[in-house]
Design a protein around this motif. Structure first.
Motif, PDB file in Angstrom:
ATOM      1  N   VAL A 170     -45.799  22.095  12.582  1.00  0.00           N
ATOM      2  CA  VAL A 170     -47.210  21.937  13.688  1.00  0.00           C
ATOM      3  C   VAL A 170     -46.964  21.082  14.956  1.00  0.00           C
ATOM      4  O   VAL A 170     -45.846  20.188  14.754  1.00  0.00           O
ATOM      5  N   LEU A 171     -47.914  21.790  16.316  1.00  0.00           N
ATOM      6  CA  LEU A 171     -47.529  21.152  17.434  1.00  0.00           C
ATOM      7  C   LEU A 171     -49.041  20.510  18.169  1.00  0.00           C
ATOM      8  O   LEU A 171     -49.815  21.403  17.841  1.00  0.00           O
ATOM      9  N   VAL A 172     -48.709  19.422  18.320  1.00  0.00           N
ATOM     10  CA  VAL A 172     -49.808  19.674  18.956  1.00  0.00           C
ATOM     11  C   VAL A 172     -50.081  19.302  20.520  1.00  0.00           C
ATOM     12  O   VAL A 172     -48.808  19.466  21.758  1.00  0.00           O
TER      13      VAL A 172
ATOM     14  N   ASN B   6     -55.021  14.169  27.194  1.00  0.00           N
ATOM     15  CA  ASN B   6     -53.834  14.389  27.373  1.00  0.00           C
ATOM     16  C   ASN B   6     -52.544  13.213  26.446  1.00  0.00           C
ATOM     17  O   ASN B   6     -51.604  12.959  25.197  1.00  0.00           O
ATOM     18  N   ASP B   7     -52.597  11.236  27.285  1.00  0.00           N
ATOM     19  CA  ASP B   7     -52.183  10.265  26.980  1.00  0.00           C
ATOM     20  C   ASP B   7     -52.537   9.954  25.094  1.00  0.00           C
ATOM     21  O   ASP B   7     -51.443   9.572  24.222  1.00  0.00           O
ATOM     22  N   ALA B   8     -54.104  10.619  24.205  1.00  0.00           N
ATOM     23  CA  ALA B   8     -54.032   9.708  23.175  1.00  0.00           C
ATOM     24  C   ALA B   8     -53.657  10.918  22.792  1.00  0.00           C
ATOM     25  O   ALA B   8     -52.680  10.556  21.310  1.00  0.00           O
ATOM     26  N   LEU B   9     -53.700  12.277  22.391  1.00  0.00           N
ATOM     27  CA  LEU B   9     -53.299  12.880  22.068  1.00  0.00           C
ATOM     28  C   LEU B   9     -51.830  13.256  21.684  1.00  0.00           C
ATOM     29  O   LEU B   9     -50.518  13.597  20.530  1.00  0.00           O
ATOM     30  N   VAL B  10     -50.662  12.774  22.575  1.00  0.00           N
ATOM     31  CA  VAL B  10     -49.218  12.840  22.326  1.00  0.00           C
ATOM     32  C   VAL B  10     -49.042  11.487  21.887  1.00  0.00           C
ATOM     33  O   VAL B  10     -47.597  11.458  21.305  1.00  0.00           O
ATOM     34  N   GLY B  11     -49.499  11.057  22.094  1.00  0.00           N
ATOM     35  CA  GLY B  11     -49.447   9.438  20.963  1.00  0.00           C
ATOM     36  C   GLY B  11     -49.453   9.667  19.762  1.00  0.00           C
ATOM     37  O   GLY B  11     -48.380   9.109  18.902  1.00  0.00           O
ATOM     38  N   ILE B  12     -50.213  10.153  19.569  1.00  0.00           N
ATOM     39  CA  ILE B  12     -50.464  10.455  17.790  1.00  0.00           C
ATOM     40  C   ILE B  12     -49.744  11.366  17.663  1.00  0.00           C
ATOM     41  O   ILE B  12     -49.438  11.584  16.611  1.00  0.00           O
TER      42      ILE B  12
ATOM     43  N   GLY C 136     -45.055  11.350  14.515  1.00  0.00           N
ATOM     44  CA  GLY C 136     -43.422  12.561  14.291  1.00  0.00           C
ATOM     45  C   GLY C 136     -43.626  13.898  14.978  1.00  0.00           C
ATOM     46  O   GLY C 136     -42.517  15.063  14.339  1.00  0.00           O
ATOM     47  N   VAL C 137     -44.512  13.682  15.219  1.00  0.00           N
ATOM     48  CA  VAL C 137     -44.107  15.759  15.518  1.00  0.00           C
ATOM     49  C   VAL C 137     -44.493  15.823  17.226  1.00  0.00           C
ATOM     50  O   VAL C 137     -44.424  14.925  18.130  1.00  0.00           O
ATOM     51  N   GLU C 138     -44.114  17.179  17.337  1.00  0.00           N
ATOM     52  CA  GLU C 138     -43.880  17.382  18.607  1.00  0.00           C
ATOM     53  C   GLU C 138     -45.182  17.270  19.638  1.00  0.00           C
ATOM     54  O   GLU C 138     -46.295  18.265  18.841  1.00  0.00           O
ATOM     55  N   SER C 139     -45.030  17.624  20.654  1.00  0.00           N
ATOM     56  CA  SER C 139     -45.745  17.926  21.457  1.00  0.00           C
ATOM     57  C   SER C 139     -45.374  18.776  22.445  1.00  0.00           C
ATOM     58  O   SER C 139     -44.608  19.679  22.621  1.00  0.00           O
ATOM     59  N   VAL C 140     -46.398  20.319  22.562  1.00  0.00           N
ATOM     60  CA  VAL C 140     -46.385  21.086  23.773  1.00  0.00           C
ATOM     61  C   VAL C 140     -47.224  21.426  24.825  1.00  0.00           C
ATOM     62  O   VAL C 140     -48.291  21.494  23.966  1.00  0.00           O
TER      63      VAL C 140
END
Length: 266
Positions: free
Chosen positions: A172-174, A188-194, A199-203
């Protein structure tokens, strides 16, 4: 291996996404080549309709291809007290086995529904594609953003945890994107923090609906048809600029400088 100035667009609809995409697969490949993208994914809604033309065009110019689909998930069969995530998800096939699994999952949904109204849910999709596809959490119609806007960060985090349970933490990638909306940075700040909390990566993607900014007018007309209203009536819901197009690695790196790694990860 250095990933500097490399970027693959992983969320891109063509005109095969009826009323959701404005450019042909060939035009998307042409512009991706001009922008110097390291690869391009075709993720049309609910199917792999454009992949043959996409692959042929990409082969001619040497653009690397990624195959996927954007899928709208219903709540499915709710047995517990916690409703499963619902909304759009983007599935990226991991090699030939992933392509086969995604094809089977898409066929299941088409058979379960009616013409132009397929039926998908997270549990059924996970049975087919777990360990064979990567899952992006999508954009404004994705389950995380819906939960974030409606009920706040805790609800969005719970939605992400349910997706991780279904598909696996390493799958799973946010997804984060920036179309110039005033809420983009906050969201995006909120999503990257979540993502970090779970413990998953953002893309990074650009949630592409057309190849170049000049195609924005066509995309708006298609959106009006999709919503069955006039352009004047739809105008408040349209993005503020022609930004849902293919971008180069350098432009994406500038836009996402506050989130190190999200462009290189793509």
């Amino acid at each position: 291996m250095s990933f500097r100035n490399e970027y693959a667009e992983l969320h891109c609809r063509s005109q095969f996404s009826f009323l959701h995409g404005a450019s042909s697969p060939e035009r998307l490949v042409e512009v991706a080549h001009e922008r110097g993208l390291s690869a391009l994914a075709l993720t049309d809604r609910h199917g792999l309709y454009g992949v043959v033309r996409f692959a042929q065009a990409a082969r001619e110019v040497g653009v690397r291809t990624v195959f996927g689909a954007e899928v709208s998930c219903s709540r499915g069969d709710v047995r517990g007290t916690v409703a499963p995530p619902h909304g759009d998800l983007v599935f990226i096939a991991d090699g030939p086995a992933g392509y086969v699994a995604l094809s089977q999952a898409l066929t299941d949904g088409q058979m379960r529904g009616a013409k132009s109204q397929p039926v998908f849910d997270v549990a059924s999709l996970a049975e087919r594609v777990r360990d064979r596809c990567f899952v992006l959490t999508s954009t404004t119609d994705g389950p995380l953003v819906r939960a974030l806007h409606t009920d706040g960060p805790r609800a969005a985090q719970r939605s992400l945890e349910l997706l991780i349970d279904a598909f696996g933490r390493d799958r799973v990638l946010v997804e984060v994107w920036n179309h110039g909306d005033p809420l983009d940075v906050w969201r995006n700040d909120a999503l990257v923090g979540i993502a970090a909390a779970c413990g998953v990566e953002s893309v990074a993607t650009n949630d592409v609906s057309y190849a170049v900014p000049g195609d924005h007018v066509v995309a708006c007309a298609l959106a009006a048809v999709r919503h069955r209203c006039s352009l004047d009536e739809l105008d408040p819901q349209l993005p503020p600029a022609a930004t849902a197009c293919l971008r180069s690695a350098a432009e994406q790196e500038r836009r996402f400088a506050r989130y190190p790694g999200v462009v290189a990860r793509a």
